[in-house]
Design a protein around this motif. Structure first.
Motif: not given
Length: 119
Positions: A51-55, A72-73, A89-93
């Protein structure tokens, strides 16, 4: 120095993922939370999602086998065996389109050193 067979580990992790209720399995192959660099093998059964998360820092995903979709968005990227995907460098899945194994490499960002009073 310890040598690791990523091929053998990938087979093993995928066997675990296929049986796991989550459809996922992971094992750190180098580094860890106490190091700047960490490499983690992640196996995903087809249809499974991280699921969506950040690094916590710069990261890449190297696809060892299968096919994944990184979203990502702003965009999405397909990854197949042999592809290296820089993580946004953004929320991604990450979704497994097929049974897949990837190696996630993360170089954590350094925290600014705390100032010691009197120095």
């Amino acid at each position: 120095m310890q040598k690791t067979s990523l091929t053998a580990l990938a087979r093993h992790q995928l066997d675990i993922a296929r049986q796991a209720p989550s459809g996922r399995s992971a094992e750190t192959v180098y580094g860890g939370h106490e190091r700047v660099l960490r490499q983690t093998m992640i196996a995903l059964r087809a249809g499974s999602v991280l699921n969506e998360h950040v690094n916590p820092g710069e990261a890449t995903v190297y696809v060892l086998s299968g096919r994944v979709l990184l979203t990502s968005e702003a965009a999405e990227w397909d990854g197949s065996a042999g592809d290296l995907l820089p993580m946004p460098d953004a929320r991604h899945a990450l979704k497994a389109e097929q049974d897949s194994v990837v190696v996630l490499t993360v170089a954590k960002r350094h925290q600014a050193a705390a100032q010691v009073p009197g120095q």
